[in-house]
Structure formats: structure tokens, C-alpha cells
Design a protein around this motif. Structure first.
Motif, PDB file in Angstrom:
ATOM      1  N   SER A 122       0.821  -1.209   0.000  1.00  9.47           N
ATOM      2  CA  SER A 122       0.000   0.000   0.000  1.00  9.47           C
ATOM      3  C   SER A 122       0.853   1.255   0.000  1.00  9.47           C
ATOM      4  O   SER A 122       0.437   2.300  -0.519  1.00  9.47           O
ATOM      5  CB  SER A 122      -0.923   0.012   1.227  1.00  9.47           C
ATOM      6  N   ASN A 123       2.032   1.162   0.590  1.00  4.64           N
ATOM      7  CA  ASN A 123       2.914   2.325   0.673  1.00  4.64           C
ATOM      8  C   ASN A 123       4.009   2.307  -0.384  1.00  4.64           C
ATOM      9  O   ASN A 123       4.973   3.084  -0.315  1.00  4.64           O
ATOM     10  CB  ASN A 123       3.531   2.401   2.073  1.00  4.64           C
ATOM     11  N   SER A 124       3.851   1.415  -1.363  1.00  9.71           N
ATOM     12  CA  SER A 124       4.828   1.354  -2.460  1.00  9.71           C
ATOM     13  C   SER A 124       4.403   2.299  -3.579  1.00  9.71           C
ATOM     14  O   SER A 124       3.293   2.840  -3.594  1.00  9.71           O
ATOM     15  CB  SER A 124       4.914  -0.077  -2.987  1.00  9.71           C
ATOM     16  N   ASP A 125       5.285   2.467  -4.564  1.00 10.39           N
ATOM     17  CA  ASP A 125       4.972   3.340  -5.708  1.00 10.39           C
ATOM     18  C   ASP A 125       3.766   2.839  -6.491  1.00 10.39           C
ATOM     19  O   ASP A 125       3.116   3.613  -7.202  1.00 10.39           O
ATOM     20  CB  ASP A 125       6.185   3.425  -6.637  1.00 10.39           C
ATOM     21  N   SER A 126       3.448   1.563  -6.343  1.00  8.98           N
ATOM     22  CA  SER A 126       2.317   1.010  -7.087  1.00  8.98           C
ATOM     23  C   SER A 126       0.982   1.539  -6.585  1.00  8.98           C
ATOM     24  O   SER A 126       0.012   1.605  -7.352  1.00  8.98           O
ATOM     25  CB  SER A 126       2.319  -0.525  -6.987  1.00  8.98           C
ATOM     26  N   ALA A 127       0.899   1.904  -5.297  1.00  6.86           N
ATOM     27  CA  ALA A 127      -0.395   2.257  -4.730  1.00  6.86           C
ATOM     28  C   ALA A 127      -0.406   3.581  -3.969  1.00  6.86           C
ATOM     29  O   ALA A 127      -1.461   4.208  -3.831  1.00  6.86           O
ATOM     30  CB  ALA A 127      -0.867   1.131  -3.798  1.00  6.86           C
ATOM     31  N   TYR A 128       0.740   4.015  -3.474  1.00  5.34           N
ATOM     32  CA  TYR A 128       0.785   5.223  -2.636  1.00  5.34           C
ATOM     33  C   TYR A 128       0.615   6.474  -3.506  1.00  5.34           C
ATOM     34  O   TYR A 128       1.183   6.590  -4.585  1.00  5.34           O
ATOM     35  CB  TYR A 128       2.121   5.273  -1.898  1.00  5.34           C
ATOM     36  N   LEU A 129      -0.192   7.400  -3.005  1.00  7.13           N
ATOM     37  CA  LEU A 129      -0.445   8.625  -3.776  1.00  7.13           C
ATOM     38  C   LEU A 129      -0.729   9.783  -2.827  1.00  7.13           C
ATOM     39  O   LEU A 129      -1.509   9.638  -1.876  1.00  7.13           O
ATOM     40  CB  LEU A 129      -1.650   8.424  -4.704  1.00  7.13           C
ATOM     41  N   PHE A 130      -0.097  10.930  -3.106  1.00  3.09           N
ATOM     42  CA  PHE A 130      -0.461  12.155  -2.390  1.00  3.09           C
ATOM     43  C   PHE A 130      -0.412  13.319  -3.369  1.00  3.09           C
ATOM     44  O   PHE A 130       0.540  13.470  -4.140  1.00  3.09           O
ATOM     45  CB  PHE A 130       0.438  12.405  -1.173  1.00  3.09           C
TER      46      PHE A 130
ATOM     47  N   SER B 145     -16.091  18.677  -5.221  1.00  5.31           N
ATOM     48  CA  SER B 145     -17.236  19.497  -5.644  1.00  5.31           C
ATOM     49  C   SER B 145     -17.686  20.433  -4.530  1.00  5.31           C
ATOM     50  O   SER B 145     -18.262  21.499  -4.787  1.00  5.31           O
ATOM     51  CB  SER B 145     -18.394  18.598  -6.069  1.00  5.31           C
ATOM     52  N   LYS B 146     -17.422  20.062  -3.304  1.00  4.44           N
ATOM     53  CA  LYS B 146     -17.816  20.884  -2.161  1.00  4.44           C
ATOM     54  C   LYS B 146     -16.711  21.857  -1.747  1.00  4.44           C
ATOM     55  O   LYS B 146     -16.993  22.965  -1.298  1.00  4.44           O
ATOM     56  CB  LYS B 146     -18.182  19.983  -0.965  1.00  4.44           C
ATOM     57  N   ASN B 147     -15.475  21.427  -1.868  1.00  5.38           N
ATOM     58  CA  ASN B 147     -14.331  22.287  -1.534  1.00  5.38           C
ATOM     59  C   ASN B 147     -13.187  21.940  -2.481  1.00  5.38           C
ATOM     60  O   ASN B 147     -12.502  20.937  -2.286  1.00  5.38           O
ATOM     61  CB  ASN B 147     -13.895  22.095  -0.086  1.00  5.38           C
ATOM     62  N   PRO B 148     -12.969  22.757  -3.512  1.00  6.51           N
ATOM     63  CA  PRO B 148     -11.949  22.454  -4.525  1.00  6.51           C
ATOM     64  C   PRO B 148     -10.531  22.387  -3.980  1.00  6.51           C
ATOM     65  O   PRO B 148      -9.640  21.898  -4.676  1.00  6.51           O
ATOM     66  CB  PRO B 148     -12.090  23.604  -5.526  1.00  6.51           C
ATOM     67  N   LYS B 149     -10.349  22.881  -2.761  1.00  7.61           N
ATOM     68  CA  LYS B 149      -8.994  22.888  -2.209  1.00  7.61           C
ATOM     69  C   LYS B 149      -8.790  21.678  -1.282  1.00  7.61           C
ATOM     70  O   LYS B 149      -8.250  21.773  -0.183  1.00  7.61           O
ATOM     71  CB  LYS B 149      -8.745  24.195  -1.454  1.00  7.61           C
ATOM     72  N   THR B 150      -9.258  20.538  -1.754  1.00  7.85           N
ATOM     73  CA  THR B 150      -9.133  19.296  -0.982  1.00  7.85           C
ATOM     74  C   THR B 150      -8.134  18.381  -1.677  1.00  7.85           C
ATOM     75  O   THR B 150      -8.332  18.000  -2.840  1.00  7.85           O
ATOM     76  CB  THR B 150     -10.489  18.582  -0.854  1.00  7.85           C
ATOM     77  N   GLY B 151      -7.071  18.042  -0.979  1.00  5.88           N
ATOM     78  CA  GLY B 151      -6.076  17.125  -1.517  1.00  5.88           C
ATOM     79  C   GLY B 151      -6.400  15.693  -1.133  1.00  5.88           C
ATOM     80  O   GLY B 151      -7.431  15.401  -0.515  1.00  5.88           O
ATOM     81  N   ILE B 152      -5.515  14.784  -1.497  1.00  4.62           N
ATOM     82  CA  ILE B 152      -5.724  13.374  -1.171  1.00  4.62           C
ATOM     83  C   ILE B 152      -4.394  12.728  -0.805  1.00  4.62           C
ATOM     84  O   ILE B 152      -3.339  13.075  -1.353  1.00  4.62           O
ATOM     85  CB  ILE B 152      -6.399  12.625  -2.346  1.00  4.62           C
ATOM     86  N   LEU B 153      -4.458  11.811   0.145  1.00  2.00           N
ATOM     87  CA  LEU B 153      -3.290  11.040   0.572  1.00  2.00           C
ATOM     88  C   LEU B 153      -3.756   9.597   0.728  1.00  2.00           C
ATOM     89  O   LEU B 153      -4.529   9.273   1.618  1.00  2.00           O
ATOM     90  CB  LEU B 153      -2.735  11.577   1.894  1.00  2.00           C
ATOM     91  N   ILE B 154      -3.289   8.730  -0.167  1.00  4.01           N
ATOM     92  CA  ILE B 154      -3.693   7.322  -0.159  1.00  4.01           C
ATOM     93  C   ILE B 154      -2.495   6.475   0.238  1.00  4.01           C
ATOM     94  O   ILE B 154      -1.449   6.506  -0.412  1.00  4.01           O
ATOM     95  CB  ILE B 154      -4.206   6.872  -1.537  1.00  4.01           C
ATOM     96  N   GLY B 155      -2.662   5.744   1.304  1.00 10.13           N
ATOM     97  CA  GLY B 155      -1.610   4.857   1.793  1.00 10.13           C
ATOM     98  C   GLY B 155      -2.074   4.224   3.086  1.00 10.13           C
ATOM     99  O   GLY B 155      -3.228   4.387   3.506  1.00 10.13           O
ATOM    100  N   CYS B 156      -1.177   3.499   3.722  1.00  8.56           N
ATOM    101  CA  CYS B 156      -1.510   2.846   4.983  1.00  8.56           C
ATOM    102  C   CYS B 156      -1.067   3.730   6.139  1.00  8.56           C
ATOM    103  O   CYS B 156      -0.041   4.408   6.074  1.00  8.56           O
ATOM    104  CB  CYS B 156      -0.824   1.486   5.068  1.00  8.56           C
TER     105      CYS B 156
END
Length: 751
Positions: A400-408, A444-455
Motif C-alpha cells: 500500500s505504501n509502495s509506488d504502485s499504490a501510494y499517492l499524495f 465538488s464541495k471544496n476544490p482545495k481538498t487534496g488526497i493522501l492514499i496509503g496505509c
């Protein structure tokens, strides 16, 4: 191998001392004789009247007398008194006398000792002391100034009753009784006896020794001389019997060690710390008859709560499975860490789901899971923790924390974020759409929302690997800082709990509070269906998250029926602590127990809970299923490999759809042919397609394989990390048909 340098936190041993388990209940503490009333009644519940009588007789000495005149202080302390009716102890005592095989005492026939004791007074106190000391082999002489024994009992019972009882209970002991013998001074007795008891009754001769009397030992200031019973101010014959028993222990202690006031096994006027949760106790009125038949006595005994604090065992799947209290677990942990117990206790330490239910139900807030987790950390540090218990979950976390799946990423066109969505690693593994649709809604509710995907790192924490856990959390913290320290939106209660403990300065809010405040998605369903909300154990103390989920479901129209374990008393689905590989039986029993809390379909907000329940056949939905109209029909469980692939797909989809970035997803070439039946078995054994393919490709490239000429199948193995995998397969048109696969952690000689 010795590990004596490993020490569990001394704090835990201090804390478990507060545990109420095996604390004497108020009834036993109130009993002048210290009778174990719960054990007495437990025997009656099983119809063991003779056994119950034997216990009663051993404690009170004269059961016929006591059962008639006892003022029942135990009944006043009965927990049932505040619910319906106190247990009718005296009637049960009488039933034990009536329905046992024989009222005769045991004939111990012990060898005689040399010590001689004089007892002045043939009342119930003096005779109680006589019975105890003479049965232990001491020479006892009783001096009674009147023509009859019994003393103050004449005021409360007919003489034929107590005289018969004295005869019956004292028939097997040897002692000398001198009637019509008044002692006016004790100097002569002191020359001829090793100890003296003055039990002359109310207003009797105290020989001027009451001043300075030790109220515990009943010893005077003169060596070897004791006073007990009415002469010391006891109020009734029951207390006088207790005095006689207690002073016999003091006298015997004095004779053995030649010191006054040092008693063994005496616990006078103990106050019970025990508390009982009465909320789940059904009201059952007592049987009103003046005396009981055998059946009625068993029925009345069955009303007894057999008071003992076992709330943690009742609520905690782990403690219930092992039937161990915090005290027992503390001892086992200490012995395991010191290398004195076997691997079964290592398995036990790694079988706790760390859900916190033990602390939630405990009046002393003893969090046993916290210290089991500490034991895992110490075991990992000293390299005695079986890594196979957590191997799959650590590898899954690393993926989950590898380059294959981790995203920020910050939102498109923004260099920092006001909010960041942290869905956790398993939400997208279950279905990428959960994360994709949620993130689009948030944007759609707040355009200034980022994302962090990982474990979040909790698998390493549960495995006791502090360094790896810190590495994962530190990375997420650095990313959070680089994104401008935004407010973190959590979909997973476990992730929120992990961040709260390690990054308390980050402002946190649950996704469900956000949806409640920002408005329902247009795709949200409407339903008046009756459902129950299953609160994940990680949400136990997150009242805002729990409340927002309920408000959302009510807004949609669901008819909510609360589970017996909810909110702070939330149950564990079995996933916590990574217990599946360690103890599959406990995992399955925990999941089954949670599924059976209600016949209603469940709505939960932990994807692990939802997926486990689905796999168990329990109709269950994640809140996001309701929000985005997903997965409403029954589904087959996903393979572990598919769950990995879903995380890769999620990252690729987000980069392409949200940021319009080209992302080359590794092609998923299907080279394995696996039946659905075998696939489910591989899921249960935590074996991935990748693990199988690695074995086969190694066998094919090296020739390290064996052929079964009857089936045309090859079998081979490969050690990957700490696990060795074995696969049986056939080659078919550039694919491999797998018929069997298994794994183990045994070391093969020569490899």
C-alpha cells in the motif's frame, strides 16, 4: 534461550492489582465466618447438597445452630436486593442440612500434640475454640462453672437442639469437660497449660485483662492468655462462634511461633471492592415458601449471580476465548517474555484484537490490550516474536505504501490544501469507486481538498515493529506538512485513531461528519428499511463519528435498531490486531459473534467490518454503499490479489481522471488458472497469486521441480521472505493450472 532482560511495564502489574476478578463478593465479606457463599450456592445449583453442607459445616462448625439464629448480614449485602429479592441464604443453609447424606463431621483422627490449652467457659465461644483446637490434636480442657454447657444459647434456642448439635459435631474429638468448676484466678492454670482462653460470657470474669486487648487476635497483654466471646462485648452467639474460631487460630499461631497477635489466614471485617453491572440482569423473584424442597432450593440457588467481576471476559472475544482475566494474562505475559512458557503463549499474546472493549467495560479502566501490544513490541525487539503471525499484513502494508499504490496530491491548480482526504489502504482495495466517488464529491464541495492514499502504519504497530511503524507514520506526517498541514478527513476509524495518537496537532474530522455538514451526495439512496449500525471498535471513543453516521442514516430514512454492543461498548469484527493468521478460530468466532448480534442488516463505516461480514454471509453495507449506490447486491469475496490490483487501479484512475496525468498501469497478465474453490482456500491461507507465480517461475527456470507421472503435475517450492510456498501445477498453453498450494515457516535442511 533466556530473556530475563525483558520486562513488561511495571505499571501493568500495579494496574491489574485493581482488577475485581476473584474479589470476594459483599455477601462473603459480610459473613462472620467468611463462608464462600458463591461456592456454597454454586454447589446447591448443581444439586450437590452434601458438598454444599460440607463447606458450610467446615466454616460455621455448628450448622444446626447457625442456620437457626444467624441474622444474615450476607443477605443485606446481596446485589440482587437492589434488583428484585435478595437470595434466601438461611433457607438454602437449611436445605443443605436437610438434603445431604449425613450431618456428621469428618473424623480426621490427627496425632496428638503436646501442647495443652485451658478454656474457661463452656459457652458457644469456648466450645467453638475447643472444637477447632481439639480437632487439630491439641489437649483441651474446658472449665465450666455451671452444670450445663451452652451459655447464652439458652436465651435463643431450646437446650435439646444445641446440646444435640454439640454432641453431633464434637463426637470425634477428644477433650476434657469439667462442669461445676469455677476458676477464680488463672495463676495455677498458667503453670499447667501452654495457653488459656477466657470465654466466661457476658458480665463474666475477665481477670482484669480486658485493658489492652488486641481486637484482631483477641490476645491480652499477658503472653498465652486470650479473651473472646461475650466477656469482650460480642453482641450475639453468632459473633461468639466467630470469636471462638478466630481465637483458635491466634492460639495455634502463638503455640507455633511463641509470639502473640500474629495470625495466619485471618481476614476480619473485609470490605468488598466488587462491583456488578446490573443492567443486563433479569428480574426473578424469590420463592416465598418457609422451607424449600430440593427442586425449590436448586431454583432459588439458580437466582444467585455468583458475583464475580468478569465483564471483560463477557464482552471481549479474546478474553472469553482464553478465559483469562487481566491478572492471569499479566502473569502469562511476564513468563512468556522471560522464556519460561511455550510458544502457545506467544500465540495468545498475538491473538488480542487490541479493540479496547476490556477497558470500556472495566470500572478500573484496565486496558489489557495496551499491555499485550507492549509485550509484542518487546518480543519483536528481542527477536522472539514469530514473524509469520504478521508477515502477510506487513507485506500488504508495504504494498500500500509502495509506488504502485501510494499517492499524495494537492487538488488540481493548488499548491497546498485546506483539507486532505485520507481513505486508508483497504477502502480502495475493496472497491476503487469508494475512494474515487468520495474524492470527486469532496472536490465538488471544496476544490482545495487534496488526497493522501496509503496505509496509516497500524499493521506494523500491531506486529510490535516500532521502527517500521514510526517510518510509515513519519512519512505520512511529512507529506501532511508539505501539503500545508491541512485538516484531515478520515473514512477509516482505525486511521483516525492512529493519527490522533501520533499526530495530535493535526485537525481531524470524519468523512461522515463532512457529509453531514456539506450535504448528501445526489446519488444517496432513500430507504425506510430496518437496519442496525455496527460501530467499529476503533470508533469506540469517537462520539462525533458515531453520531454523524446515525444522523446520516436517519436523514435517508432508515429505521435504526441499536445493537446490544454499540458506541463505547462496540464489539470487534475480528480484524483488529491482525489475529487472523495467529488464531483463525478466534477470528471466526469473533466475526460470528458480531454477525449474530442482530438479525437486521448492518451498516458500518469500517470497510474491514463490512467485508468480513459479507464473507460470513451477513447482509452488510458500508456507509459509502448508501451514499453512492454501490455494492447493494450480494457479491463473492474478492481475492487477495484482486484487492492489491484494486489499489493500483485506484491510483491510475485518480491520476488520469483528476489530474489528467498519463499513468502506465502494469498489465495484469493472467497466467494462472485457479478454481473458485481453491481461490477461497488461498484467501483463507493468505496466499497471493504473486506468491504462487513466483514459485512456478522459479521451478520452470531452474528445473527444481518434481513430476508426478500419474497426474502429469509438477510440484515445487520456494522460500519467499520467512515463508516457504509449495505449489502443484500443470503447464497449459503458456498458462499454469494450479491444483494445490500451501505455505509454512519450517526451514528445509540444505537450503
Amino acid at each position: 534461550m533466556s530473556h530475563k532482560d525483558i520486562e513488561l511495564s511495571s505499571e501493568f502489574e500495579k494496574i491489574v492489582d485493581k482488577c475485581y476478578n476473584n474479589e470476594q463478593p459483599p455477601c462473603t465479606c459480610a459473613c462472620p465466618f467468611g463462608l464462600d457463599i458463591t461456592e456454597f450456592i454454586s454447589r446447591l445449583k448443581k444439586g450437590k447438597f452434601s458438598s454444599a453442607y460440607s463447606l458450610y459445616q467446615d466454616h460455621v462448625l455448628f450448622p444446626e445452630i447457625v442456620s437457626r439464629i444467624c441474622d444474615q448480614p450476607c443477605q443485606e449485602k446481596c446485589f440482587r436486593k437492589g434488583i428484585d429479592d435478595a437470595i434466601s441464604i438461611r433457607k438454602l443453609e437449611k436445605a443443605s442440612l436437610e438434603f445431604n447424606f449425613s450431618n456428621a463431621p469428618k473424623n480426621l483422627n490427627l496425632p496428638q500434640k503436646n501442647s495443652k490449652i485451658a478454656i474457661i467457659g463452656g459457652g458457644v465461644c469456648g466450645l467453638s475454640c475447643t472444637l477447632k483446637l481439639a480437632s487439630h490434636g491439641y489437649h483441651v480442657t474446658v472449665f465450666e462453672k455451671s452444670t450445663c454447657i451452652g451459655g447464652s444459647l439458652e436465651n435463643v434456642l431450646p437446650s435439646d437442639i444445641f446440646l444435640t448439635e454439640f454432641h453431633d459435631q464434637m463426637q470425634f474429638i477428644s477433650y476434657e469437660l469439667l462442669l461445676n468448676t469455677e476458676i477464680k484466678n488463672i495463676e495455677e492454670l498458667e503453670k499447667n497449660f501452654d495457653a488459656i482462653l477466657i470465654a466466661t460470657g457476658k458480665n463474666g470474669n475477665s481477670f482484669d485483662l480486658l485493658n489492652g486487648l488486641n481486637s484482631e487476635s483477641l490476645g491480652s497483654q499477658k503472653d498465652g492468655v486470650f479473651l473472646a466471646g461475650g466477656v469482650t462485648g460480642t453482641l450475639n452467639p453468632i459473633r461468639s462462634i466467630e470469636n471462638g474460631i478466630r481465637v483458635s487460630q491466634s492460639i495455634e499461631s502463638y503455640l507455633q511461633i511463641n509470639r502473640m497477635h500474629e495470625m495466619f489466614f485471618v481476614n476480619k471485617a473485609k470490605i468488598s471492592r466488587l462491583k456488578i453491572n446490573a443492567t443486563r440482569i433479569n428480574s426473578v423473584k424469590c420463592i416465598e415458601n418457609s422451607t424449600y424442597t430440593e427442586t425449590e432450593a436448586i431454583q432459588e440457588a439458580s437466582r444467585c449471580l455468583l458475583c464475580n467481576c468478569n465483564e471483560c471476559i463477557k464482552s471481549c472475544n479474546f478474553m472469553s476465548y482464553y478465559n483469562k482475566t487481566p491478572k492471569a494474562l499479566a502473569e502469562d505475559m511476564k513468563n512468556t517474555l522471560n522464556g519460561t512458557l511455550m510458544n502457545v503463549d506467544k500465540r495468545m499474546i498475538n491473538s488480542c484484537s487490541v479493540c479496547g472493549s476490556c477497558e470500556a467495560v472495566c470500572d478500573e479502566h484496565i486496558d489489557t490490550g495496551k499491555y499485550l501490544l507492549e509485550a509484542r513490541r518487546l518480543m519483536h525487539q528481542k527477536k522472539i516474536l514469530p514473524l509469520a503471525f504478521h508477515d502477510y499484513f506487513i507485506r500488504d502494508m508495504n504494498f500500500s505504501n509502495s509506488d504502485s499504490a501510494y499517492l499524495f496530491k494537492n487538488a488540481p491548480s493548488y499548491e497546498d490544501s485546506e483539507y486532505v482526504f485520507f481513505p486508508g489502504c483497504q477502502l480502495g482495495a475493496s472497491d476503487p469507486r469508494y475512494v474515487e466517488l468520495t474524492y470527486k464529491y469532496l472536490l465538488s464541495k471544496n476544490p482545495k481538498t487534496g488526497i493522501l492514499i496509503g496505509c496509516c502504519g497500524v499493521p506494523a504497530q500491531w506486529a510490535g515493529d516500532v521502527n517500521l511503524s514510526n517510518k510509515v507514520i513519519d512519512r505520512n506526517c511529512d507529506v501532511w506538512t508539505d501539503m500545508g498541514k491541512p485538516k484531515v478527513i478520515f473514512a477509516c476509524p482505525t486511521c483516525e485513531k492512529t493519527f490522533a495518537s501520533r499526530l495530535p496537532e493535526a485537525e481531524r474530522i470524519s468523512l461522515y461528519e463532512v457529509i453531514e455538514n456539506w450535504g448528501l451526495p445526489e446519488t444517496a439512496l432513500e430507504s425506510q428499511k430496518k437496519v442496525s449500525i455496527f460501530d467499529p471498535c476503533a470508533s469506540r471513543y469517537n462520539e462525533n463519528m458515531q453520531t454523524s453516521v446515525r444522523k446520516l442514516m436517519k436523514r435517508i430514512g432508515f429505521d435504526l435498531v441499536e445493537l446490544p454492543y454499540n458506541s463505547k461498548m462496540a464489539s470487534c469484527c475480528g480484524n483488529g490486531g491482525q489475529i487472523y493468521a495467529t488464531n483463525p478460530d478466534l477470528f471466526n468466532s469473533s466475526a460470528k459473534r458480531s454477525c449474530e448480534l442482530s438479525e437486521n442488516p448492518y451498516i458500518t463505516y469500517c470497510i474491514n467490518c463490512r467485508d468480513i461480514f459479507i464473507n460470513m454471509g451477513k447482509p452488510s453495507y458500508h456507509v459509502l454503499d448508501i451514499m453512492f449506490n454501490l455494492n447493494l447486491e450480494p457479491q463473492l469475496p474478492l481475492s487477495l490479489s484482486r484487492r492489491r490490483r484494486n489499489r493500483e487501479v485506484l491510483k491510475a484512475n485518480l491520476l488520469e481522471e483528476i489530474w489528467q496525468e498519463d499513468y502506465m498501469l502494469d498489465p495484469s497478465e493472467q497466467k494462472l488458472i485457479i478454481s473458485e474453490e481453491l481461490l477461497q482456500k488461498l484467501n483463507r491461507k493468505l496466499i497471493l497469486d504473486e506468491d504462487i507465480l513466483n514459485v512456478i517461475e522459479y521451478c520452470e527456470s531452474t528445473g527444481n521441480k518434481l513430476l508426478n507421472p500419474k497426474t502429469g503435475e509438477f510440484i515445487g517450492h520456494l522460500k519467499q521472505g520467512i515463508i516457504t510456498y509449495w505449489v502443484t501445477y500443470k503447464v497449459e498453453d503458456n498458462c499454469y493450472r494450479v491444483s494445490r498450494a500451501y505455505s509454512h515457516r519450517a526451514v528445509i535442511d540444505g537450503e
